[in-house]
Design a protein around this motif. Structure first.
Motif, PDB file in Angstrom:
ATOM      1  N   LEU A  84       0.841  -1.203   0.000  1.00  0.00           N
ATOM      2  CA  LEU A  84       0.000   0.000   0.000  1.00  0.00           C
ATOM      3  C   LEU A  84       0.873   1.248   0.000  1.00  0.00           C
ATOM      4  CD1 LEU A  84      -1.963  -2.266   1.108  1.00  0.00           C
ATOM      5  CD2 LEU A  84      -3.106  -0.414   2.332  1.00  0.00           C
ATOM      6  N   GLY A  85       0.453   2.249  -0.754  1.00  0.00           N
ATOM      7  CA  GLY A  85       1.162   3.523  -0.715  1.00  0.00           C
ATOM      8  C   GLY A  85       1.149   4.129   0.670  1.00  0.00           C
ATOM      9  N   ALA A  86       0.061   3.909   1.404  1.00  0.00           N
ATOM     10  CA  ALA A  86      -0.050   4.423   2.770  1.00  0.00           C
ATOM     11  C   ALA A  86       0.982   3.813   3.695  1.00  0.00           C
ATOM     12  CB  ALA A  86      -1.453   4.157   3.309  1.00  0.00           C
ATOM     13  N   TYR A  87       1.581   2.704   3.279  1.00  0.00           N
ATOM     14  CA  TYR A  87       2.623   2.052   4.075  1.00  0.00           C
ATOM     15  C   TYR A  87       3.996   2.184   3.422  1.00  0.00           C
ATOM     16  CZ  TYR A  87      -0.848   0.081   7.195  1.00  0.00           C
ATOM     17  OH  TYR A  87      -1.846  -0.060   8.146  1.00  0.00           O
ATOM     18  N   PRO A 131      -4.249   3.115  -5.208  1.00  0.00           N
ATOM     19  CA  PRO A 131      -4.719   4.503  -5.071  1.00  0.00           C
ATOM     20  C   PRO A 131      -6.005   4.622  -4.264  1.00  0.00           C
ATOM     21  CG  PRO A 131      -5.017   3.688  -7.311  1.00  0.00           C
ATOM     22  CD  PRO A 131      -4.146   2.707  -6.616  1.00  0.00           C
ATOM     23  N   PHE A 132      -6.919   3.648  -4.404  1.00  0.00           N
ATOM     24  CA  PHE A 132      -8.166   3.753  -3.654  1.00  0.00           C
ATOM     25  C   PHE A 132      -7.932   3.523  -2.168  1.00  0.00           C
ATOM     26  CE2 PHE A 132     -11.823   1.677  -1.665  1.00  0.00           C
ATOM     27  CZ  PHE A 132     -12.688   2.758  -1.671  1.00  0.00           C
ATOM     28  N   LEU A 133      -7.223   2.467  -1.810  1.00  0.00           N
ATOM     29  CA  LEU A 133      -6.962   2.215  -0.393  1.00  0.00           C
ATOM     30  C   LEU A 133      -6.161   3.353   0.221  1.00  0.00           C
ATOM     31  CD1 LEU A 133      -6.210  -1.624  -0.297  1.00  0.00           C
ATOM     32  CD2 LEU A 133      -8.317  -0.413   0.312  1.00  0.00           C
ATOM     33  N   ASP A 134      -5.289   3.963  -0.550  1.00  0.00           N
ATOM     34  CA  ASP A 134      -4.536   5.107  -0.030  1.00  0.00           C
ATOM     35  C   ASP A 134      -5.469   6.292   0.231  1.00  0.00           C
ATOM     36  OD1 ASP A 134      -2.294   3.523  -0.294  1.00  0.00           O
ATOM     37  OD2 ASP A 134      -1.708   4.384  -2.220  1.00  0.00           O
ATOM     38  N   SER A 135      -6.514   6.427  -0.591  1.00  0.00           N
ATOM     39  CA  SER A 135      -7.481   7.494  -0.334  1.00  0.00           C
ATOM     40  C   SER A 135      -8.268   7.206   0.942  1.00  0.00           C
ATOM     41  CB  SER A 135      -8.428   7.657  -1.530  1.00  0.00           C
ATOM     42  OG  SER A 135      -9.381   6.600  -1.595  1.00  0.00           O
ATOM     43  N   LEU A 136      -8.567   5.946   1.220  1.00  0.00           N
ATOM     44  CA  LEU A 136      -9.200   5.596   2.490  1.00  0.00           C
ATOM     45  C   LEU A 136      -8.276   5.929   3.652  1.00  0.00           C
ATOM     46  CD1 LEU A 136     -10.980   2.130   2.107  1.00  0.00           C
ATOM     47  CD2 LEU A 136     -11.996   4.408   2.043  1.00  0.00           C
ATOM     48  N   ALA A 137      -7.012   5.573   3.498  1.00  0.00           N
ATOM     49  CA  ALA A 137      -6.052   5.839   4.562  1.00  0.00           C
ATOM     50  C   ALA A 137      -5.975   7.324   4.879  1.00  0.00           C
ATOM     51  CB  ALA A 137      -4.674   5.312   4.148  1.00  0.00           C
TER      52      ALA A 137
END
Length: 468
Positions: free
Chosen positions: A42-45, A53-59
């Motif tokens: 994940l980009g958030a990690y 990109p979607f999970l990063d927007s959730l993060a």
């Protein structure tokens, strides 16, 4: 993520934007488990691969737990722990044939007792009603998958699982007169066999005329001829895995857009996590369920809840055992006495107006995170580890021979150079021993074993397991 769906999602998930605490407990809970999803994809990690990109927007709209751990490195014990908030050595789900005991108290039971309609949909064919995973669910559906040459029966795709859950929701949920709903979804796209749709395969495919290298790598993987995989084949498998991650991210965006359109996500609690990770020979192993290294047990954990501040990164190590106590407290439900995890509510809300129950323990020393990998009793013991303990950024790993190794995850995130500090080894080893003794006093005496049918054994082989 498209601009339109992004704006729509932002309007609904503004629950993660302002802080200060919700005026009332949420009426809906969505818990998504992405089977075999490594946190570092994940980009958030910290990933720069652009897969999520979607999970990063959730993060960006929720709380990111930077060091979240599955209690074990394969599905059955890990999901049983998520449901019961108890360790594998306590619920004793240790093999493919282990049945989760009916005397265990589950998250779904707690929510059902509080008036929630509870529904679970799983693409993992081992999470069956027969093995106890449906306990507390009004509806529980698992799907075996379809024949997809050359990989025999592959798990159902994310799009199929999403559609089935939406069909169920549409059959009985009215936004004008909404029920309290707990919806659990477990996707299998990032599990073997790695076979992403062509559009996602092309994004990450390396030079491979005719697909010969890909076929060779997948054939060896599914036949468990793991030692014969060369470095180029490992690279191909990683690229296919990345394609599956990107595909799942795109399908989750579609699912959330549909749930948003139905009003289901209005002031809902949303959790995204994984049951374990995956190894690509970082420490000599492939797949999962063999070790307790970071690539096998560190998982993403994103939580969006009404009134929380978006974009917060929480560094304190946490466990999937903590999810059930957290959700129970967020919902204002009386806690289950047998839950071993701790509520993460104090981490979700900064000091201030929102505190429910008695979980305001910010000044206490953070508890250690315990990791367990039991012997599956399916022939030779192939484990590299049996136990682990994480304290802050220090990690203890114990192998089946009883050797204790300690790693400083800040200085050595790849767990390649064990510490020579005898004091640190002794302190963590002593803490693990005391904790294990304490947990054993609250363990289930034993759990039933349900023999695998020939069809179930074949189903495991189709997923890349050698079930005899």
């Amino acid at each position: 993520m498209t601009r339109a769906s992004g704006l729509l999602l932002a309007s609904v998930l503004a629950l993660g934007g302002c802080g200060g605490g919700p005026p009332a407990p949420a009426e809906r809970v969505l818990l998504v488990v992405a089977d075999t999803l490594r946190a570092d994809r994940l980009g958030a990690y910290g990933s720069s691969r652009g897969l999520t990109p979607f999970l990063d927007s959730l993060a960006a709209r929720g709380s990111v737990f930077a060091h979240a751990y599955a209690p074990s490195s394969w599905t059955c014990p890990s999901v049983a722990s998520l449901f019961t908030s108890r360790y594998p050595s306590q619920h004793q789900v240790s093999s493919f044939a282990s049945k989760m005991g009916s005397d265990e108290a589950t998250l779904a039971e707690a929510l059902k007792g509080a008036g929630f309609v509870t529904a679970g949909f799983s693409a993992n064919n081992r999470l069956t009603e027969k093995l106890g995973y449906a306990q507390g669910f009004d509806i529980w559906q698992f799907f075996v998958g379809a024949f997809v040459p050359p990989y025999r029966k592959a798990p159902v795709r994310a799009g199929f699982l999403s559609q089935r859950s939406l069909q169920w929701l549409d059959s009985g949920w009215d936004p004008a007169n909404p029920k309290r709903v707990f919806l659990y979804l477990q996707f299998m796209d990032t599990h073997t066999p790695y076979d992403p749709p062509q559009a996602f395969r092309r994004r990450f495919q390396r030079e491979d005329p005719g697909g010969a290298l890909e076929k060779s790598a997948n054939d060896k993987l599914m036949q468990l001829a793991l030692d014969s995989l060369d470095d180029s084949e490992i690279e191909v498998l990683e690229a296919l895995y990345d394609g599956e991650v990107a595909y799942l991210d795109a399908e989750l965006e579609r699912l959330f857009a549909e749930l948003t359109r139905r009003g289901f996500l209005d002031d809902a609690i949303v959790v995204l996590t994984a049951d374990h990770g995956e190894e690509f020979r970082e420490h000599g192993r492939i797949l999962h369920g063999f070790t307790l290294y970071e690539e096998s047990v560190r998982v993403p954990l994103l939580i969006l809840a009404p009134g929380t501040l978006g974009g917060r990164v929480i560094e304190q190590p946490v466990s999937l055992l903590d999810l059930a106590p957290t959700l129970v407290e967020l919902l204002g439900i009386v806690g289950e006495q047998r839950f071993e995890g701790r509520s993460l509510v104090p981490m979700l809300y900064p000091p201030g107006p929102f505190r429910r129950g008695t979980s305001d323990r910010d000044d206490d020393a953070p508890p250690d995170v315990v990791l367990e990998l039991g012997d599956k009793h399916e022939g030779a013991d192939t484990r590299g580890h049996q136990l682990g303990l994480v304290r802050g950024r220090t990690k203890l790993l114990v192998d089946p021979a009883g050797r204790h190794l300690v790693y400083d995850l800040d200085l050595d995130p790849g767990e390649s150079s064990p510490s020579t500090d005898a004091g640190a080894v002794a302190a963590l080893s002593s803490a693990l021993h005391r904790t294990r003794e304490d947990l054993a006093r609250r363990a289930t005496p034993g759990t039933e074993q349900v023999p695998l049918s020939e069809a179930e054994k074949q189903g495991l082989r189709d997923l890349g397991y050698g079930a005899d």
